[in-house]
Design a protein around this motif. Sequence first.
Motif, PDB file in Angstrom:
ATOM      1  N   UNK A  22       0.870  -1.185   0.000  1.00 55.76           N
ATOM      2  CA  UNK A  22       0.000   0.000   0.000  1.00 55.76           C
ATOM      3  C   UNK A  22       0.908   1.237   0.000  1.00 55.76           C
ATOM      4  N   UNK A  23       1.432   1.607  -1.150  1.00 55.23           N
ATOM      5  CA  UNK A  23       2.460   2.669  -1.174  1.00 55.23           C
ATOM      6  C   UNK A  23       1.935   4.057  -0.846  1.00 55.23           C
ATOM      7  N   UNK A  24       0.626   4.291  -0.900  1.00 56.91           N
ATOM      8  CA  UNK A  24       0.079   5.625  -0.660  1.00 56.91           C
ATOM      9  C   UNK A  24      -0.802   5.681   0.579  1.00 56.91           C
ATOM     10  N   UNK A  25      -0.571   4.763   1.511  1.00 57.23           N
ATOM     11  CA  UNK A  25      -1.406   4.696   2.711  1.00 57.23           C
ATOM     12  C   UNK A  25      -0.914   5.710   3.745  1.00 57.23           C
ATOM     13  N   UNK A  26      -1.769   6.671   4.045  1.00 58.06           N
ATOM     14  CA  UNK A  26      -1.407   7.702   5.024  1.00 58.06           C
ATOM     15  C   UNK A  26      -1.282   7.109   6.426  1.00 58.06           C
ATOM     16  N   UNK A  27      -2.196   6.194   6.802  1.00 59.13           N
ATOM     17  CA  UNK A  27      -2.159   5.614   8.148  1.00 59.13           C
ATOM     18  C   UNK A  27      -0.902   4.789   8.371  1.00 59.13           C
ATOM     19  N   UNK A  28      -0.476   4.034   7.342  1.00 59.00           N
ATOM     20  CA  UNK A  28       0.747   3.238   7.495  1.00 59.00           C
ATOM     21  C   UNK A  28       1.970   4.129   7.668  1.00 59.00           C
ATOM     22  N   UNK A  29       2.044   5.204   6.887  1.00 55.88           N
ATOM     23  CA  UNK A  29       3.188   6.104   7.031  1.00 55.88           C
ATOM     24  C   UNK A  29       3.168   6.797   8.396  1.00 55.88           C
ATOM     25  N   UNK A  30       1.986   7.164   8.879  1.00 56.40           N
ATOM     26  CA  UNK A  30       1.917   7.776  10.203  1.00 56.40           C
ATOM     27  C   UNK A  30       2.397   6.814  11.282  1.00 56.40           C
ATOM     28  N   UNK A  31       1.993   5.536  11.165  1.00 54.98           N
ATOM     29  CA  UNK A  31       2.437   4.540  12.149  1.00 54.98           C
ATOM     30  C   UNK A  31       3.941   4.326  12.067  1.00 54.98           C
ATOM     31  N   UNK A  32       4.482   4.268  10.845  1.00 53.41           N
ATOM     32  CA  UNK A  32       5.923   4.082  10.692  1.00 53.41           C
ATOM     33  C   UNK A  32       6.700   5.269  11.245  1.00 53.41           C
ATOM     34  N   UNK A  33       6.202   6.486  10.992  1.00 54.29           N
ATOM     35  CA  UNK A  33       6.868   7.685  11.518  1.00 54.29           C
ATOM     36  C   UNK A  33       6.799   7.713  13.038  1.00 54.29           C
ATOM     37  N   UNK A  34       5.666   7.317  13.592  1.00 49.70           N
ATOM     38  CA  UNK A  34       5.542   7.285  15.050  1.00 49.70           C
ATOM     39  C   UNK A  34       6.507   6.273  15.662  1.00 49.70           C
ATOM     40  N   UNK A  35       6.700   5.131  14.990  1.00 52.80           N
ATOM     41  CA  UNK A  35       7.675   4.141  15.465  1.00 52.80           C
ATOM     42  C   UNK A  35       9.079   4.731  15.499  1.00 52.80           C
ATOM     43  N   UNK A  36       9.455   5.419  14.457  1.00 51.00           N
ATOM     44  CA  UNK A  36      10.800   6.003  14.422  1.00 51.00           C
ATOM     45  C   UNK A  36      10.927   7.140  15.435  1.00 51.00           C
ATOM     46  N   UNK A  37       9.848   7.881  15.657  1.00 56.32           N
ATOM     47  CA  UNK A  37       9.908   8.976  16.625  1.00 56.32           C
ATOM     48  C   UNK A  37      10.113   8.433  18.037  1.00 56.32           C
TER      49      UNK A  37
END
Length: 920
Positions: free
Chosen positions: A550-565
């Motif tokens: 899902x290359x354009x999934x906003x929720x997945x990117x938010x979760x990934x960014x939160x993990x890195x944060x």
Amino acid sequence: MSVRRDFLSQPAPENYVAGLGRGATGFTTRSDLGPARDNEEAIKAAVAKRQAQLGLIKDGKNDLDLDDEDDGRYGDPDNEVGLFAGGIYEKDDEEADRIWKEVDDRMARRRQKWREAREKAEREEYERKFPKIQQQFAGLKRALEAVTEEEWANLPDPKDLTGRTKRARQARMQRFYAVPDSVLAAARDQGQFGTTVVEDGTATEVNKDGTVTDFAKIGAARDKVLRARLEQQSQSSGIATAGSATSIDPKGYLTSLANASVGEQSIGDIEQFRKMLKSAVDSNPKQAASWIAAARLEIAAGKPGAARALIAKGCQHCPKSEDIWLENIHINDNRNAKVIAAQAIQANPHSVKLWVEAMKLENDVRSKKKVIRRALDHNPTSEALWKEAVNLEEDPADARMLLAKATELIPESLDLWLALARLETPDNARKVLNKAVKKLPSSHELWIAAARLEEQLGEGTKRPVMKNAVKFLAKQNAMPKREEWIAEAEKCEEEGAVVTCASIIEETLGWGLDEDDDRKEIWMEDAKGCISRERFHTARAIYAYALRVFPNSRSLYLAAVELEREHGTKEDLERALEKAVEACPHVEAFWLMLAKEKSGEINEARKVLARAFKQNPDNEDIWLAAVKLEADNGHVDQARELLRTARQNAPTDRVWMRSVAFERQQGNPQAALELVQDALRLFPNAPKLWMMKGQIYEDLGKIELARDAYSGGVRAVPSSVPLWLLYSRLEERAGNVVKARSVLDRARTAVPKNPELWTELIRVERRAGNLSQARALMAQALQQMPRSGLLWAERILYLEPRTQRKALITEAIKKVEDDPILQVTAARILWAERKLDRAQNWFERALLLDRDLGDTWAWYYRFLCQHGTEEKRKELIAKCVLNDPRHGEVWQRVAKDPRNAGKKTEEVLELVAQQLGQAV
């Protein structure tokens, strides 16, 4: 008079069946079927006649034909007959069963959401229709608070209705008789005894019933128990013997004595157990468990010699039992144990446990190796013995030779293959693993070991080991479930094989899922589970795989960014944000986060915002972020120019409000006033613009103009609660309490059932000294809004006596469970009572409920300033900066004050804590 028969002599009623009332069932006897010598036709005729009497013959046809075979519908599917009697359960059948099971599991997962939602709705509906008795009478129980002591005392006594019960009838049937004096005298003398000393000096007890108690035997038994305890303690670490002297640690001795099992058992109990075990041994001497139990009893009783004799005798009766020989070895010293081990092995040459125990009895490595090699001569296919032999080798070459031989003899042992691969050189290890895969084609552990080997050699990303593994295992029908693969990936991460962990996730995460499943939700749940188990690399790999699907999934990117944060480095966070803005260029949140991360380098942040402008030219959030960046770095002219451009390109009310706020912060009230006048012509229904206009006039000291601004604002936007509050407070500060009360009355008409307006009206009355009126208003407010934590907090802290606070806060929390304001109120009450630990727990609970409420952080910080450590305060400040709270009654007033513009979160926290202290 007619002669009437008694009951037992009367004839039975028609259709009477004896015992039918007790649940007995009828049966057919030989007399019902006829003589046993009758032929088959006669038996059939008798059965037909019997069934005809029961009404089972219909239209001349017998429904119970004796010649009919059983219906095939009731056959056992696991005991097939007929066509499938000789069927064999093959791999095709197993594969079909597995496929159908996967289909059933997938359908169950698809229906799970709807099923759970339906069950939840049904349960809530049932609880609403049929509430518990406790809930039904909750209001009545609370109403008992108003009952006075006189009313309690005047309550009538209940009537005694127990006479109608069965227990009362039985009590009336009891009869009591006078007890003779002889019975009373015997009962009196029953507990007495006389003590006499005979000629031999022993004391005896002569009881009234004629029995005699020998105190000498009791003393001897007590000495025996003490001696047993001392012997047991001498075998442990409690007693240390040096030569002839014995030193006892009193504390250690008493502790071990309290835990000793002998002390809990009396001598009589031990004798009883001994008799029982002796009976078991005599009745069945071939049962090893009885001998072992008897020996352990003697050990517990402090008789190791008797235990050794018993177990030796048991070994003679049960020479083929491993357990009894092992018990015999354990209770003897090393020298005797070796002899016993030799006898045990002679009787059981193929017992692996006995060989291993004999090896452990040896003191030097050479002797251990000699014993293990003899054991391997008798048990060449024992995996445990080969492992012991390899562990004894100090030279890797010798261990490698042993493992090579072991894998030849036991090719199905996975552990031996893996151990051999670890000892070999990289090239030989590959050959070993290839050979192992041929011997164990269904083992996925070998493929993981191969992937880890390639990772150690630095070729983990070049050789697609796991990709080949998935193809091979799927072909062999040995593919594990995706949950098992995730567990293997977490294990690799724990052992430091991060590349292998990512490779496992990449190749196996989508196994067993198709497009009909909610794959994105499933993968996000998997990642959250890994994060909860602190397997962050595995979670990162799951997000990476999901984002490829899902290359354009906003929720997945938010979760990934939160993990890195939360758990990554700054570089990892910036890398994740770069990927997010490339995949989702029109999501301004990613651009703003990336610009915030690069805010330390103003040029890099400007480049990020310039890229964001190209993708979102008219986005007000990006414009305001650019203004904030320039203003925070002291570039006032650039910020003012950006705001002017933004008002032209993105003329929204937020941009105009930010422009007005910027001029107020720079100390230009006239410019701010002009901007707000222009903005109100464009956006007359924006309440914040009216509030800014009134506040500017207040700062200039023009109260009448401020009053006109607030008055015009409430007419234009009557639903704005903050605007009504500012209007009322202006009138109150001006000394016009009546006008302030009138403004709040109009506000409650425009915005009914608003707790903030009611609370402000109550505070106006309280500050004016009208406590009775404030309490009356509070009663009305709680009647309309019983679940408002703000109202309950105001009542508990300011309108009720201190002695009633605890009862009121308990009642309030029962009505409003998850309200952070109430939690803070409870913490403040406990704080005042010096119950600091409990107060700290309540503050923590309030933060968990709402991390965006700045007042909670300030109260907790003030508490820690008085009763906390420096480390705890620093931790709280770090958490507050991370969460960046934006709301709160005092927090918003301090944070939005133009004099505090540009202050960081920790500075605002200090200021709010100070203001809260002044309010107290």
